[in-house]
Design an enzyme around this catalytic site. Sequence first.
Site, short mmCIF file in Angstrom:
data_model
loop_
_atom_site.label_atom_id
_atom_site.label_comp_id
_atom_site.label_asym_id
_atom_site.label_seq_id
_atom_site.Cartn_x
_atom_site.Cartn_y
_atom_site.Cartn_z
N CYS B 22 0.95 -1.09 -0.05
CA CYS B 22 -0.10 0.15 -0.01
C CYS B 22 0.67 1.31 0.06
O CYS B 22 1.78 1.33 0.72
CB CYS B 22 -0.86 -0.14 1.13
SG CYS B 22 -1.80 1.42 1.25
N PRO B 23 0.62 2.25 -0.84
CA PRO B 23 -0.36 2.46 -1.82
C PRO B 23 0.09 2.15 -3.20
O PRO B 23 -0.55 2.55 -4.21
CB PRO B 23 -0.61 3.94 -1.71
CG PRO B 23 0.79 4.46 -1.53
CD PRO B 23 1.60 3.49 -0.65
#
Lengths: 181, 83
Positions: B22-23
Amino acid sequence: MDIDIEKQLKELQAKVKTLEAGNNDQLSMVVFSGDLDKILAAMIIATGAAAYDMKVKLFFTFWAISALRDPKKSGKGKNFIEKMFGMMLPRGAGKVKLSNMNMCGMGTAMIKGIMKKHKVASLPEMFKTAGEIGVEINICEMSMNLMGFKREEMIDYPKMTVCGVGTFLSDAQESKIQLFI
Amino acid sequence: MTTEELKNLKSNTIVDARGTACPGPLLAAKKGIGEIESGEIMEIYSSDEGTKNDIPKWCSKMTHEFLGIVEEDSYSRLFLKKA
């Protein structure tokens, strides 16, 4: 009577305009902390929001500005105290420390190792991505002066401006989301 | 769409975000979507569990149509149609 309606219409139009202005697909964030973990969180939110096609404006102030220093550059014309500050504060995103469990740098080194293992981007990498995706960085001029930082010692970043609180307030007013980290 | 239907689907582009956290997958999706036309299909490979929740939400915000997920051994294939 007709004139009244026209007047009211104009007032309503003006009201709608101000309401719409405060509801832009925009994120404004104050990045205050100089801690690795907090700046990392800020940058993950910022780049994530950019992936959502939001306009992202970060206002770097106080301790967070250290993370924007380029270790290869130095500022000119500093006085004694400014030089001391420059020496004591972290030189760039690769040098900022954890807010907790730093343990004289051991904790920070450990978390960097764990981040690598979990393929989490490092802070310098996050700045690079943010720049590519169009995240704007505004740096608080007053904080820069207090800490004796110069514009020329900051990293190369596509959209970086030195400004005051007014810029942040204008940006925040136009934003759907405002955060302080 | 059912898993079988998804498996037979021909993607116009595949974005491989395996090994990013993430991200990363979200950024990869954002990049990939710019390279296809409206109505075309994009497929995202991700080994990040959170992506399975994130991409459908991202799609509804960006008005792309989320088509579904096919689970492979060590990763997921997420399908969407560009708005």
